[in-house]
Write a protein that holds these residues in place. Sequence first.
Motif, PDB file in Angstrom:
ATOM      1  N   GLY A   1     -25.990  34.129 -15.845  1.00 51.28           N
ATOM      2  CA  GLY A   1     -25.288  35.388 -15.964  1.00 51.28           C
ATOM      3  C   GLY A   1     -24.252  35.416 -17.075  1.00 51.28           C
ATOM      4  N   LYS A   2     -24.290  34.421 -17.944  1.00 47.61           N
ATOM      5  CA  LYS A   2     -23.346  34.335 -19.065  1.00 47.61           C
ATOM      6  C   LYS A   2     -23.890  35.139 -20.243  1.00 47.61           C
ATOM      7  CE  LYS A   2     -20.975  30.748 -17.159  1.00 47.61           C
ATOM      8  NZ  LYS A   2     -19.659  30.878 -16.629  1.00 47.61           N
ATOM      9  N   PRO A   3     -23.004  35.614 -21.131  1.00 48.36           N
ATOM     10  CA  PRO A   3     -23.435  36.483 -22.234  1.00 48.36           C
ATOM     11  C   PRO A   3     -24.059  35.725 -23.412  1.00 48.36           C
ATOM     12  CG  PRO A   3     -21.080  36.182 -22.337  1.00 48.36           C
ATOM     13  CD  PRO A   3     -21.548  35.470 -21.081  1.00 48.36           C
ATOM     14  N   PHE A   4     -25.076  34.940 -23.129  1.00 46.01           N
ATOM     15  CA  PHE A   4     -25.826  34.230 -24.154  1.00 46.01           C
ATOM     16  C   PHE A   4     -27.274  34.712 -24.069  1.00 46.01           C
ATOM     17  CE2 PHE A   4     -22.424  31.223 -22.886  1.00 46.01           C
ATOM     18  CZ  PHE A   4     -21.703  31.246 -24.072  1.00 46.01           C
ATOM     19  N   PRO A   5     -27.694  35.601 -24.982  1.00 38.59           N
ATOM     20  CA  PRO A   5     -29.034  36.193 -24.895  1.00 38.59           C
ATOM     21  C   PRO A   5     -30.139  35.130 -24.861  1.00 38.59           C
ATOM     22  CG  PRO A   5     -27.723  37.284 -26.581  1.00 38.59           C
ATOM     23  CD  PRO A   5     -26.947  36.082 -26.135  1.00 38.59           C
ATOM     24  N   LEU A   6     -31.155  35.434 -24.076  1.00 44.94           N
ATOM     25  CA  LEU A   6     -32.304  34.544 -23.944  1.00 44.94           C
ATOM     26  C   LEU A   6     -33.557  35.186 -24.513  1.00 44.94           C
ATOM     27  CD1 LEU A   6     -32.083  33.142 -20.291  1.00 44.94           C
ATOM     28  CD2 LEU A   6     -31.483  31.981 -22.419  1.00 44.94           C
ATOM     29  N   LEU A   7     -34.382  34.351 -25.124  1.00 45.58           N
ATOM     30  CA  LEU A   7     -35.734  34.734 -25.490  1.00 45.58           C
ATOM     31  C   LEU A   7     -36.650  34.091 -24.457  1.00 45.58           C
ATOM     32  CD1 LEU A   7     -35.573  34.155 -29.340  1.00 45.58           C
ATOM     33  CD2 LEU A   7     -35.357  36.321 -28.108  1.00 45.58           C
ATOM     34  N   HIS A   8     -37.488  34.904 -23.849  1.00 47.90           N
ATOM     35  CA  HIS A   8     -38.425  34.416 -22.835  1.00 47.90           C
ATOM     36  C   HIS A   8     -39.760  34.175 -23.532  1.00 47.90           C
ATOM     37  CE1 HIS A   8     -35.429  35.553 -19.853  1.00 47.90           C
ATOM     38  NE2 HIS A   8     -35.297  36.684 -20.521  1.00 47.90           N
ATOM     39  N   LEU A   9     -40.179  32.928 -23.546  1.00 43.33           N
ATOM     40  CA  LEU A   9     -41.403  32.546 -24.254  1.00 43.33           C
ATOM     41  C   LEU A   9     -42.515  32.273 -23.272  1.00 43.33           C
ATOM     42  CD1 LEU A   9     -39.866  29.936 -26.754  1.00 43.33           C
ATOM     43  CD2 LEU A   9     -39.954  32.413 -26.993  1.00 43.33           C
TER      44      LEU A   9
ATOM     45  N   LEU B   1     -45.198  24.425 -30.793  1.00 44.68           N
ATOM     46  CA  LEU B   1     -46.040  23.896 -29.711  1.00 44.68           C
ATOM     47  C   LEU B   1     -46.908  24.971 -29.060  1.00 44.68           C
ATOM     48  CD1 LEU B   1     -43.608  21.364 -28.013  1.00 44.68           C
ATOM     49  CD2 LEU B   1     -45.401  20.915 -29.688  1.00 44.68           C
ATOM     50  N   GLY B   2     -46.913  26.190 -29.623  1.00 45.08           N
ATOM     51  CA  GLY B   2     -47.835  27.215 -29.144  1.00 45.08           C
ATOM     52  C   GLY B   2     -47.234  28.295 -28.267  1.00 45.08           C
ATOM     53  N   PHE B   3     -45.906  28.339 -28.157  1.00 39.35           N
ATOM     54  CA  PHE B   3     -45.268  29.396 -27.370  1.00 39.35           C
ATOM     55  C   PHE B   3     -44.963  30.584 -28.274  1.00 39.35           C
ATOM     56  CE2 PHE B   3     -44.584  25.736 -24.734  1.00 39.35           C
ATOM     57  CZ  PHE B   3     -44.534  26.215 -23.434  1.00 39.35           C
ATOM     58  N   GLU B   4     -44.885  31.766 -27.674  1.00 38.53           N
ATOM     59  CA  GLU B   4     -44.519  32.978 -28.405  1.00 38.53           C
ATOM     60  C   GLU B   4     -43.522  33.777 -27.591  1.00 38.53           C
ATOM     61  OE1 GLU B   4     -48.390  34.682 -28.953  1.00 38.53           O
ATOM     62  OE2 GLU B   4     -48.480  35.488 -26.928  1.00 38.53           O
ATOM     63  N   VAL B   5     -42.711  34.571 -28.283  1.00 38.63           N
ATOM     64  CA  VAL B   5     -41.700  35.378 -27.602  1.00 38.63           C
ATOM     65  C   VAL B   5     -42.387  36.501 -26.830  1.00 38.63           C
ATOM     66  CG1 VAL B   5     -39.682  36.859 -27.897  1.00 38.63           C
ATOM     67  CG2 VAL B   5     -39.964  34.839 -29.364  1.00 38.63           C
ATOM     68  N   ALA B   6     -42.086  36.582 -25.527  1.00 38.04           N
ATOM     69  CA  ALA B   6     -42.640  37.643 -24.685  1.00 38.04           C
ATOM     70  C   ALA B   6     -41.632  38.783 -24.532  1.00 38.04           C
ATOM     71  CB  ALA B   6     -43.026  37.088 -23.318  1.00 38.04           C
ATOM     72  N   HIS B   7     -40.361  38.439 -24.305  1.00 37.68           N
ATOM     73  CA  HIS B   7     -39.311  39.450 -24.219  1.00 37.68           C
ATOM     74  C   HIS B   7     -37.943  38.793 -24.314  1.00 37.68           C
ATOM     75  CE1 HIS B   7     -38.688  38.704 -19.805  1.00 37.68           C
ATOM     76  NE2 HIS B   7     -39.957  38.402 -19.876  1.00 37.68           N
ATOM     77  N   ARG B   8     -36.881  39.609 -24.257  1.00 42.00           N
ATOM     78  CA  ARG B   8     -35.510  39.149 -24.464  1.00 42.00           C
ATOM     79  C   ARG B   8     -34.623  39.710 -23.362  1.00 42.00           C
ATOM     80  NH1 ARG B   8     -30.740  41.162 -26.457  1.00 42.00           N
ATOM     81  NH2 ARG B   8     -29.540  39.782 -27.810  1.00 42.00           N
ATOM     82  N   SER B   9     -33.595  38.953 -22.990  1.00 43.39           N
ATOM     83  CA  SER B   9     -32.578  39.477 -22.073  1.00 43.39           C
ATOM     84  C   SER B   9     -31.197  39.170 -22.633  1.00 43.39           C
ATOM     85  CB  SER B   9     -32.743  38.903 -20.666  1.00 43.39           C
ATOM     86  OG  SER B   9     -32.680  37.503 -20.680  1.00 43.39           O
ATOM     87  N   ASP B  10     -30.210  39.984 -22.268  1.00 42.19           N
ATOM     88  CA  ASP B  10     -28.858  39.864 -22.815  1.00 42.19           C
ATOM     89  C   ASP B  10     -28.052  38.723 -22.211  1.00 42.19           C
ATOM     90  OD1 ASP B  10     -29.209  42.023 -24.529  1.00 42.19           O
ATOM     91  OD2 ASP B  10     -28.477  43.463 -23.047  1.00 42.19           O
ATOM     92  N   LEU B  11     -28.421  38.284 -20.995  1.00 40.67           N
ATOM     93  CA  LEU B  11     -27.662  37.250 -20.291  1.00 40.67           C
ATOM     94  C   LEU B  11     -28.521  36.016 -20.058  1.00 40.67           C
ATOM     95  CD1 LEU B  11     -25.993  39.482 -17.533  1.00 40.67           C
ATOM     96  CD2 LEU B  11     -25.054  38.837 -19.765  1.00 40.67           C
ATOM     97  N   ASP B  12     -27.856  34.857 -19.982  1.00 41.47           N
ATOM     98  CA  ASP B  12     -28.611  33.637 -19.678  1.00 41.47           C
ATOM     99  C   ASP B  12     -28.851  33.533 -18.170  1.00 41.47           C
ATOM    100  OD1 ASP B  12     -26.311  32.584 -18.464  1.00 41.47           O
ATOM    101  OD2 ASP B  12     -25.918  31.142 -20.064  1.00 41.47           O
TER     102      ASP B  12
END
Length: 149
Positions: free
Chosen positions: A137-145, A123-134
Amino acid sequence: MTLSFHISNLTSEDHPRALEVWEAAVRATHDFLDEEAIQSLKPLVQEACLSSMPVYCVRDDSQSVIGFVGVESPKIEALFIDPAWRGYGIGRQLVKYAIDDLGAELVDVNEQNGQALGFYQHLGFEVAHRSDLDGFGKPFPLLHLKLAE
């Protein structure tokens, strides 16, 4: 097959059904979450999403919620579709509404949820950055699009 659905506000009376949709969607797409994690997230979803931000939904012919999107502009905070209704364009229509009508241009995706990542990239989103926590604050890494220019 893409259908057109009417988008309306989620009401407090819709919350129990929306939580059912959330849980069914999570079980269908978040295979990295165990039962304890799902149960611990449920009250957080009720409080942090359904009860505290604008949420918009689509309904089936019986007026039962079959998908919803929560937006705190400029970010899509939640998008969940009843697994029985996947493939009908509901997610695409809700994201388009979030972008066009609500000014959304950001979304976070669990790194382990490849289906969601592919959906948003399509749909046109791209990965901007990543974080280790959701976001909880849980340990599920997130991709910020972000929506591509």
